[in-house]
Design an enzyme around this catalytic site. Sequence first.
Site, short mmCIF file in Angstrom:
data_model
loop_
_atom_site.label_atom_id
_atom_site.label_comp_id
_atom_site.label_asym_id
_atom_site.label_seq_id
_atom_site.Cartn_x
_atom_site.Cartn_y
_atom_site.Cartn_z
NE ARG A 29 -9.95 -42.89 -45.22
CZ ARG A 29 -9.14 -42.04 -44.59
NH1 ARG A 29 -7.83 -42.23 -44.66
NH2 ARG A 29 -9.61 -41.03 -43.91
CG HIS A 82 2.50 -26.81 -50.52
ND1 HIS A 82 2.70 -25.44 -50.48
CD2 HIS A 82 2.95 -27.22 -51.73
CE1 HIS A 82 3.25 -25.05 -51.62
NE2 HIS A 82 3.41 -26.10 -52.39
CG ASP A 129 -13.84 -48.69 -52.62
OD1 ASP A 129 -13.53 -48.63 -51.41
OD2 ASP A 129 -14.40 -47.75 -53.22
CG PHE A 137 -13.36 -45.98 -40.42
CD1 PHE A 137 -14.07 -45.81 -41.60
CD2 PHE A 137 -13.87 -45.39 -39.25
CE1 PHE A 137 -15.25 -45.08 -41.65
CE2 PHE A 137 -15.05 -44.66 -39.30
CZ PHE A 137 -15.73 -44.49 -40.50
CB VAL A 170 -0.93 0.03 1.24
CG1 VAL A 170 -1.79 1.29 1.21
CG2 VAL A 170 -1.81 -1.21 1.27
CE LYS A 171 5.00 0.84 -4.11
NZ LYS A 171 6.39 0.34 -4.15
CE LYS A 205 -13.17 6.68 -16.43
NZ LYS A 205 -14.02 6.08 -15.38
CG ASP A 244 2.62 -3.36 -9.85
OD1 ASP A 244 1.94 -2.74 -9.02
OD2 ASP A 244 3.67 -2.92 -10.37
CE1 TYR A 246 3.71 -13.58 -49.67
CE2 TYR A 246 5.18 -11.73 -50.12
CZ TYR A 246 4.86 -13.06 -50.27
OH TYR A 246 5.65 -13.89 -51.00
#
Length: 514
Positions: free
Chosen positions: A438, A275, A468, A463, A63-64, A136, A124, A214
């Site tokens: 897949r 990529h 196929d 899975f 406290v100060k 403010k 702090d 960029y």
Amino acid sequence: MTKLALISVSDKTGIIDFAKELTAQGWEIISTGGTKTTLDKAGIATIAIDDVTGFPEMMDGRVKTLHPKIHGGLLARRDLDSHLEAASQHEIALIDLVVVNLYPFKETILRPDVTYDLAVENIDIGGPSMLRSAAKNHASVTVVVDPADYAVVLGEIAEQGSTTYETRQRLAAKVFRHTAAYDALIAEYFTAQVGETKPEKLTITYDLKQAMRYGENPQQDADFYQKAIPTDYSIALAKQLNGKELSFNNIRDADAAIRIIRDFKDRPTVVALKHMNPCGIGQADDIEMAWDYCYEADPVSIFGGIVVLNREVDGATAEKMSKIFLEIIIAPSYTSEALAIFQKKANLRVLELPFEGQEQSEIEPEYTGVVGGLLVQNQDVSTVSSENWDIVTEREPDEQERVALDFAWKAIRYVKSNGILISNDHMTLGVGPGQTNRVASVKIAIEQAKDRLDGAVLASDAFFPFADNIEEIAAAGIKAIIQPGGSVRDEEVIAAANKHGIAMVFTGVRHFRH
């Protein structure tokens, strides 16, 4: 009328020169604790905070500055007579400049000997309160939190007696970013201390590391931020030894590459990436042979790629690598001969990254931005020991196939879904990434691996929905498959594998990567 400044800083960089110039401009300085001692030793006259408040610093400095004579002097609106009358009635002096930076909470929690009590004592309270009050009231009060702004403030005061509104507004915005970041670190620390895993508010803070030329494309603006508490095993902390500045895409690809190689600690390994997908992974008993395997995996796609090696790069390996165009090379270290070879290429980006922090980097959450929101998840670093595999076919994999399946399963988690990867026991042979079905990924991987399929195995990140896929794999001559399992048609897929004498392993773990 003499103007008052309040100075209380933990970071005393440049503060003596700043205060000297301020007093030369006719300002009086209120100060506290160590800052006052520093300024007094430099021969700069200061007013003690307790001479302003009428109360001593107390409770070990807790406290100060939390006093109406401080905050009234900061918050009083100069354009309202009622505020000025209240200040006069209560003998509150107006404070027009605040220079404050905060207790070193971040530095404290990074100390290896930090204790909970020490961390708490370095939160702090008075500093952020003064900063927020001054910010403010930036219509009248100048607030400085960063020594980099001292010159601008002194320049404007010397030129026109005060700062401009635009400067005060900019500095106030900087203060609120500063206090928000400070509070975010405290919140992160306490959240971790209490073991909260799903906080109702997500408070994270990052520091600007690099303004990018960029983003993903030239029409996109971008910047590179790093965590306020740095992650050791991170591209943000890699030391660049050669080459051009990293681009947005370089950083994303390099990050993906160093994630992949975390899974291959046991043997010398080289990963090539393009990529965001691995285009080659090679393992051997030495790093030069590992490079040979990585290159042979896909000598076309590696052109212009990112390569990461998990052992020191020697001259022989560097000589081979220098024969093709690479964007980035990452390794824990380089011999002087290797570095000299790479430095002949002015644009080749060479990064040195200590690998000791790999395990700690695995626990960091992943953040994915969506319009209007943020998705947060833990990283996919789960492992499945071969002892826990479920061998679902009549034929079991032989020992060489087991080694190859383990290698393939480590690698497949980093292939964009739908992902298929074909390998042997020491290198990738074909990668089919990111297709909308897949079987298309299977065909791409097989096409890449053709003429090298002796002893090859295949891994699927999720899975197989239909048999196929197995027919395509069998036609290529591949005799062992590793996949999560879990399809409603698993029995059909298993039956197809049995028909063709293929050994198939279920792991029970999916590795989608979008």
